[in-house]
Design an enzyme around this catalytic site. Structure first.
Site, PDB file in Angstrom:
ATOM      1  N   LEU A 177      11.450  -0.036  -8.746  1.00 47.34           N
ATOM      2  CA  LEU A 177      11.233  -1.164  -9.655  1.00 47.34           C
ATOM      3  C   LEU A 177      11.854  -0.834 -11.005  1.00 47.34           C
ATOM      4  O   LEU A 177      11.829   0.325 -11.425  1.00 47.34           O
ATOM      5  CB  LEU A 177       9.734  -1.395  -9.874  1.00 47.34           C
ATOM      6  CG  LEU A 177       8.932  -2.009  -8.742  1.00 47.34           C
ATOM      7  CD1 LEU A 177       7.445  -1.912  -9.057  1.00 47.34           C
ATOM      8  CD2 LEU A 177       9.313  -3.471  -8.542  1.00 47.34           C
ATOM      9  N   LYS A 194       0.015  -1.919 -10.603  1.00 49.24           N
ATOM     10  CA  LYS A 194       1.009  -0.923 -10.216  1.00 49.24           C
ATOM     11  C   LYS A 194       0.251   0.351  -9.860  1.00 49.24           C
ATOM     12  O   LYS A 194      -0.265   1.052 -10.736  1.00 49.24           O
ATOM     13  CB  LYS A 194       2.006  -0.661 -11.344  1.00 49.24           C
ATOM     14  CG  LYS A 194       3.106   0.259 -10.880  1.00 49.24           C
ATOM     15  CD  LYS A 194       4.287   0.250 -11.781  1.00 49.24           C
ATOM     16  CE  LYS A 194       5.441   1.047 -11.216  1.00 49.24           C
ATOM     17  NZ  LYS A 194       5.130   2.311 -10.603  1.00 49.24           N
TER      18      LYS A 194
HETATM   19  S1  IVH Z   1       6.943  -3.478  -5.181  1.00 50.43           S
HETATM   20  C1  IVH Z   1      11.107  -3.715  -3.569  1.00 50.43           C
HETATM   21  N1  IVH Z   1       4.464  -3.392  -6.030  1.00 50.43           N
HETATM   22  O1  IVH Z   1       6.093   1.784  -7.813  1.00 50.43           O
HETATM   23  C2  IVH Z   1      10.076  -3.468  -4.560  1.00 50.43           C
HETATM   24  N2  IVH Z   1       5.703  -1.385  -5.971  1.00 50.43           N
HETATM   25  O2  IVH Z   1       8.013   2.621  -9.759  1.00 50.43           O
HETATM   26  C3  IVH Z   1       9.158  -2.414  -4.121  1.00 50.43           C
HETATM   27  N3  IVH Z   1       4.425   0.581  -6.680  1.00 50.43           N
HETATM   28  O3  IVH Z   1       8.711   2.084  -5.542  1.00 50.43           O
HETATM   29  C4  IVH Z   1       8.082  -2.159  -5.025  1.00 50.43           C
HETATM   30  N4  IVH Z   1       2.535  -0.462  -7.058  1.00 50.43           N
HETATM   31  O4  IVH Z   1       6.317   2.738  -4.772  1.00 50.43           O
HETATM   32  C5  IVH Z   1       5.579  -2.698  -5.785  1.00 50.43           C
HETATM   33  N5  IVH Z   1       2.237  -3.435  -6.695  1.00 50.43           N
HETATM   34  C6  IVH Z   1       3.347  -2.758  -6.456  1.00 50.43           C
HETATM   35  C7  IVH Z   1       3.426  -1.374  -6.642  1.00 50.43           C
HETATM   36  C8  IVH Z   1       4.630  -0.720  -6.405  1.00 50.43           C
HETATM   37  C9  IVH Z   1       3.155   0.695  -7.051  1.00 50.43           C
HETATM   38  C10 IVH Z   1       5.377   1.704  -6.611  1.00 50.43           C
HETATM   39  C11 IVH Z   1       6.380   1.577  -5.514  1.00 50.43           C
HETATM   40  C12 IVH Z   1       7.684   1.504  -6.241  1.00 50.43           C
HETATM   41  C13 IVH Z   1       7.376   2.233  -7.501  1.00 50.43           C
HETATM   42  C14 IVH Z   1       8.348   1.934  -8.607  1.00 50.43           C
END
Ligand code: IVH
Length: 727
Positions: A94, A125
């Site tokens: 992200l 998150k």
């Molecule tokens: S969506 C294609 N939603 O944070 C997009 N990621 O710093 C995928 N993460 O790689 C990510 N909470 O491992 C998404 N509510 C959330 C999340 C989340 C934690 C993690 C995930 C991502 C990372 C990026």
């Protein structure tokens, strides 16, 4: 400006060098974070370096090679004991924003690109590890780490041990294929237990729940993973077939229906104000969640918009992470010093390179005692993890062991001193079994006296606002900060015991000088503390605060008995015990004459406090303090007791609400308690009287509702004077 002190490049060559340095450090950090589960850089420092790198590449786009960390998702697959698994669809990361303004800019860009105002899905998150699960015909066929976003590591057997992860999807309509993305985490409550157990077993604890989750998931032996209470929440889908879905939120409903764990905390909104509200809500509940979280993720809800917005090589354009300031940071432990407390307890504390954590700059943190220093395993010179416990008190969590490599010669173990750093007396534990060691020189140790004087002036004791830590130090230890230079004039303390506190005169205070470090000057200079410096034209005179101090000392002599008791620094005697003693005995003389049994039978006192009181009054120098205070005019008995009013209100619960003219809220409370009554703040059916002053609010209404007797101030005075009033 980044961690490595970069960002202002004067020319191309310098910029190139900066780029290389940053890239190298980021790649190393990624390897530590994703590969070895042993990060040496805090998340915040990493984010900052990444932003610096992006800014540098914006100015010099030619640096942005295909393998730049800004274009890649995570760690490369350099070292791994696990078999590779290629994700069906790329598993991206992200992009981050760090302020409301950056978030607004992102929303504006999305709306410009789409040409309409979309609905957004806001969610937490989760601070855990990304996993990619593939279900075919409802069966879990593989589970992988994120890896570099294209290829991850096969952790299927470990993921199968996680209780909340279904190995079969539920329901009649399971899809032929669904690739699910989620976050595995270590529940916060269980984390504390795990670390305690590791320490007991002589192993190193994990620095935080995220590392514990990573360490538990990347186990070669699944039985180890199975023994750890890991959990997971899903936050997206990759490849799928056999069903249709139009929004991210509808996808969550489907996934939940199939038995997959989704977060209950997501919200679909349609305005920026609602997003801001959600961010604020999460900020307030950050520490109430089952897992740690480091921000909020905002996603465009409609999946058609995901397609049209697309993704960069690193992250989708339809989602953004709004990151909260970090609660855990890394900093250097410069030294461990010891402080001497009010009761002589010696407390080691950490001095660190100043660092921002949860909104303030921190450079000191208590380490409690020598056993704690050992338990935490920190060495002087270590890079340490620092966090604000409960977001208030800074706490050293432990060392970053991986950051020791190559720096061993700079590290040293903390050794508890043998002698008191203030008075030089040999330190010892009070009882053999005690973890704490103490300076036994209670009477003569300046550090202990400063602490006692500071405590006796506190709000819950004599309440002498003009007597703070600084003025206590000026009175007791004016030599503090005196330069080592032998020619520097020596200062004698004006106060060698608290017994003389109420005898201080304005003339005594004239001679008090302290060493100060004036702004812009290199040297410490000696200056008067309570009087002005005086010039040829204007002679030295007492400062305004000095008059205040003397006035407040005078006023303190009239404080009720319980406050005097608190001010004496009798171990375990705080306001509750002091009030109980004062109410029961009414005078210091009666308390001194009481036996341990008589003291112990009072509610709110008990055997430990009774013993402590007896022990305190058995020391001659303590009696000397009491005597000199008495002679100076400190009130040592409550008048109510003397006039036989002590138990006038015994058994009655009284609530005071609104403003009274003759009493402050505290005085009204005092008047009730000193007569044996209970001062309460909530009106209930058990309330005996409600005293209503001006501008009383809902409590007066509640009293009327419950039919409780209501008194005005005149009625309250009558009650205090012994008239029973039938309301
Ligand atoms: S969506 C294609 N939603 O944070 C997009 N990621 O710093 C995928 N993460 O790689 C990510 N909470 O491992 C998404 N509510 C959330 C999340 C989340 C934690 C993690 C995930 C991502 C990372 C990026």
């Amino acid at each position: 400006m980044g961690q490595d002190g970069v960002m202002v490049a004067n020319n191309f060559a310098e910029a190139r060098q900066q780029w290389q340095r940053l890239t190298q450090r980021i790649l190393q950090a990624q390897q530590e974070y994703y590969g070895a589960d042993a990060p040496t850089l805090s998340d915040a420092a990493y984010d900052q370096m990444m932003r610096d790198l992006m800014a540098l590449e914006d100015s010099y786009p030619e640096f942005r090679t295909a393998d730049s960390p800004t274009l890649r998702v995570g760690a490369s697959q350099a070292v791994s004991d696990f078999a590779p698994i290629t994700h069906l669809e790329r598993l991206l990361s992200l992009d981050n924003v760090f302020s409301e303004i950056e978030l607004s800019d992102w929303l504006a860009r999305i709306e410009r690109l789409l040409g309409y105002l979309p609905s957004y899905l806001c969610e937490l998150k989760i601070d855990g590890l990304a996993v990619d699960l593939v279900y075919r015909a409802g069966r879990l066929v593989s589970a992988a780490t994120r890896g570099d976003g294209l290829v991850g590591e096969d952790i299927t057997s470990n993921v199968c041990t996680i209780g909340v992860v279904p190995t079969r999807l539920l329901g009649a309509k399971v899809p032929s294929l669904v690739e699910v993305r989620g976050e595995v985490f270590f529940p916060v409550a269980a984390f504390e237990e795990l670390n305690a157990a590791l320490v007991t077993a002589g192993k190193s604890p994990f620095a935080n729940p995220r590392n514990a989750a990573a360490g538990s998931l990347r186990q070669k032996d699944s039985t180890v993973t199975a023994a750890r209470p890991l959990a997971m929440l899903v936050h997206g889908i990759g490849a799928y077939s056999g069903f249709t879905v139009e929004t991210q939120s509808a996808a969550y409903e489907l996934l939940q229906g199939w038995g997959l764990p989704t977060s209950p905390h997501y919200r679909v909104v349609s305005t920026h104000a609602e997003i801001a509200e959600y961010v604020a809500w999460v900020g307030e509940h950050r520490y109430d969640m089952e897992h740690e979280l480091d921000g909020v993720v905002v996603k465009v809800d409609a999946l058609t918009a995901h397609d049209s917005l697309g993704a960069t090589s690193r992250a989708p354009r339809w989602a953004i992470a709004y990151k909260f300031p970090p609660e855990e940071v890394h900093t250097k432990l410069l030294s461990i010093e010891v402080g001497v407390g009010r009761t002589g307890r010696i407390t080691p504390y950490a001095i660190m390179e100043p660092v921002q954590v949860a909104g303030s700059t921190v450079e000191r943190a208590t380490l409690h005692n020598a056993y704690e220093v050992k338990r935490k395993g920190v060495l002087i010179g270590d890079v340490v993890v620092l966090r604000k416990a409960g977001d208030v008190i800074p706490e050293v969590v432990g060392p970053v062991v991986a950051a020791r490599a190559g720096r061993e010669s700079e590290l040293s173990e903390f050794v508890m001193p043998i002698h008191c750093p203030s008075c030089g007396t040999k330190l010892r534990p009070e009882r053999e079994s005690d973890k704490d060691i103490r300076c036994p020189n209670a009477q003569g140790c300046a550090a202990q006296l400063i602490e006692r004087v500071f405590a006796l002036a506190a709000r819950g004791a004599f309440d002498i606002e003009a007597l703070g830590y600084e003025s206590a130090t000026a009175l007791i230890a004016p030599e503090t900060n005196r330069p080592a230079d032998a020619s520097a004039p020596q200062q004698q303390p004006i106060l060698r015991s608290e017994s003389a506190l109420f005898d201080l005169t304005i003339a005594d205070l004239e001679s008090v000088c302290v060493w100060r470090h004036p702004k812009g000057s290199e040297k410490w200079v000696l200056e008067p503390y309570f009087w002005t410096k005086g010039t040829e034209r204007e002679p030295s005179k007492p400062k305004e605060t000095t008059f205040t101090l003397l006035r407040e000392l005078e006023r303190a002599k009239q404080q009720p008995l319980w406050r005097v008791l608190v001010a004496l620094s009798i171990r375990h005697v705080g306001p509750t015990a002091a009030r109980a003693l004062a109410t029961r005995f009414g005078s210091l003389a009666a308390i001194t004459a009481a036996s341990a049994d008589q003291l112990a039978e009072i509610a709110g006192v008990g055997a430990v406090i009774a013993e402590s009181v007896i022990e305190w009054f058995s020391r001659p120098w303590h009696l000397e303090v009491v005597n000199r205070w008495r002679v100076a005019g400190v009130r040592m008995a409550d008048e109510t007791m003397l006039t036989g009013q002590v138990n006038l209100l015994s058994g009655l619960t009284i609530v005071v609400t609104g403003t009274l003219t003759g009493f402050t809220r505290e005085e009204a409370k005092e008047a009730i308690i000193s007569r044996g009554g209970k001062a309460s703040s909530a009106v209930s059916s058990k309330t005996d009287y409600v005293v209503v002053g001006d501008n009383a609010g809902s409590k007066a209404d509640r009293a009327a509702e419950l039919g409780r007797p209501i008194l005005d101030e005149v009625g309250f005075r009558k009650l205090l004077d012994g008239e029973r009033i039938i309301g």
